[in-house]
Design a protein around this motif. Sequence first.
Motif, mmCIF file in Angstrom:
data_model
loop_
_atom_site.group_PDB
_atom_site.id
_atom_site.type_symbol
_atom_site.label_atom_id
_atom_site.label_comp_id
_atom_site.label_asym_id
_atom_site.label_seq_id
_atom_site.Cartn_x
_atom_site.Cartn_y
_atom_site.Cartn_z
ATOM 1 N N LEU A 173 -18.993 49.995 -3.150
ATOM 2 C CA LEU A 173 -19.367 49.059 -1.964
ATOM 3 C C LEU A 173 -18.082 48.308 -1.709
ATOM 4 O O LEU A 173 -17.772 48.177 -0.434
ATOM 5 C CB LEU A 173 -20.641 48.361 -2.298
ATOM 6 C CG LEU A 173 -20.839 47.168 -1.619
ATOM 7 C CD1 LEU A 173 -21.316 47.340 -0.039
ATOM 8 C CD2 LEU A 173 -21.797 45.965 -1.973
ATOM 9 N N ASP A 230 -17.380 50.060 2.254
ATOM 10 C CA ASP A 230 -18.774 49.934 2.404
ATOM 11 C C ASP A 230 -19.165 50.932 3.410
ATOM 12 O O ASP A 230 -20.285 51.458 3.068
ATOM 13 C CB ASP A 230 -19.056 48.474 2.888
ATOM 14 C CG ASP A 230 -18.483 48.219 4.170
ATOM 15 O OD1 ASP A 230 -17.413 48.801 4.588
ATOM 16 O OD2 ASP A 230 -19.122 47.275 5.006
ATOM 17 N N SER A 244 -21.850 53.954 2.463
ATOM 18 C CA SER A 244 -23.304 53.923 2.957
ATOM 19 C C SER A 244 -23.557 55.476 3.479
ATOM 20 O O SER A 244 -24.697 55.792 3.107
ATOM 21 C CB SER A 244 -23.308 52.997 4.303
ATOM 22 O OG SER A 244 -24.589 53.192 5.030
ATOM 23 N N THR A 267 -26.109 49.910 0.783
ATOM 24 C CA THR A 267 -25.356 49.147 0.392
ATOM 25 C C THR A 267 -25.832 47.652 0.572
ATOM 26 O O THR A 267 -25.695 46.634 -0.169
ATOM 27 C CB THR A 267 -24.067 49.030 1.428
ATOM 28 O OG1 THR A 267 -24.824 49.066 2.906
ATOM 29 C CG2 THR A 267 -23.367 50.392 1.415
#
Length: 387
Positions: free
Chosen positions: A264, A268, A272, A278
């Motif tokens: 993350l 991020d 994802s 996330t």
Amino acid sequence: MQFLVKMFRNNMRQYGMLVALALIMILFQILSDGILLRPLNVTNLILQNSYILVLAIGMVLVIIAGHIDLSVGSVAAFVGAVSGIMMVNWSMPFWLAVIVSLALGALIGAWQGFWVAYVRIPSFIVTLAGMLMFRGLTMLVLKGQSIGPFPETFRNISSGFLPDPLGNGELHLMSIAIGLGLSLILIWNEWRIRKTDLGYQFDVAPIGIFAAKVAAMVLVLNIFIYVLARYEGIPNILIILFFLILIYTFITNKTVIGRHVYALGGNDKAASLSGVKTKRVSLYVFINMGVLAALAGLIFAARLNAATPKAGVNFELDAIAASFIGGASMSGGVGTVVGAIIGGLVMGVMNNGMSLIGLGIDWQQGIKGLVLLLAVAFDIYNRNKAS
């Protein structure tokens, strides 16, 4: 020699901070005429910085995830105030008050995590609002007055020591025995890791360097335990810190959620697309920070033997500084729990050492600010060099 250079280069930040910590300790040991490493002062150093180290463990995870939390000092003060009301005013059993306080910390973390993860408000803004809000709530519930004293069983969390059924009063033999036991576990664990790496055909240190490294670790551990044993032995809070470090090091290195936190913070969007939830990970990180902030608030209240409206002031700055000095990156995705502890110890030794040699608070703040600036500059330099 080539292996040593490669090992140091690959772990430059962590080894660099260990060297810096050792040099700072030697410097203040000399400047304070040997007071710094006296058993009483070493014990006080642990007790005085315990709550900052607890906060640093949570803060480094928040920073690794790409966020920041400015509210931890106010949350610690608020939870300490609520625990004081429960234990002193309501005569609630201390163990039940501790459970309720930790649950309150988790609830506060979930509240802030919701705004960050699901409403997408930057963590800086959410936790700045939380810092103001929970500071106000602390003064409101305490009505501007301190509450105390706490029950003795609760105070022992922060100021108590391991009992010594083996000792005669001059030396805490139970602590010595624990140190020897930990040494055996350390040797076995290092050998197990080496054997596993050899099985996977990874590069490992030559046996001589490996033996010297393990011997140095065992020596430092036992000297530290011996210094504590010459006073009252191992403090209860050190045992709590030891297990927190073990648990969170395992989580960050060996579990899926730990890998997700690093993913993350690293990127991020890529995380994802790779299937990492996330938003949920961000929420968990803030819940965890809330629990550790609550624990820090309880430790501070137990040490002070009172819940006060001014508790927790600047705790967040010390925890953030410890994380960055210990190797966490401003951009997220980088950092370790052990590094944050080392950073916290650097700050703690500097605070204690500067106080021992009579430096005023003005000089202390300025020097700590300079150290933080240099640590972040070093991080940016390393990233630019790598790119």
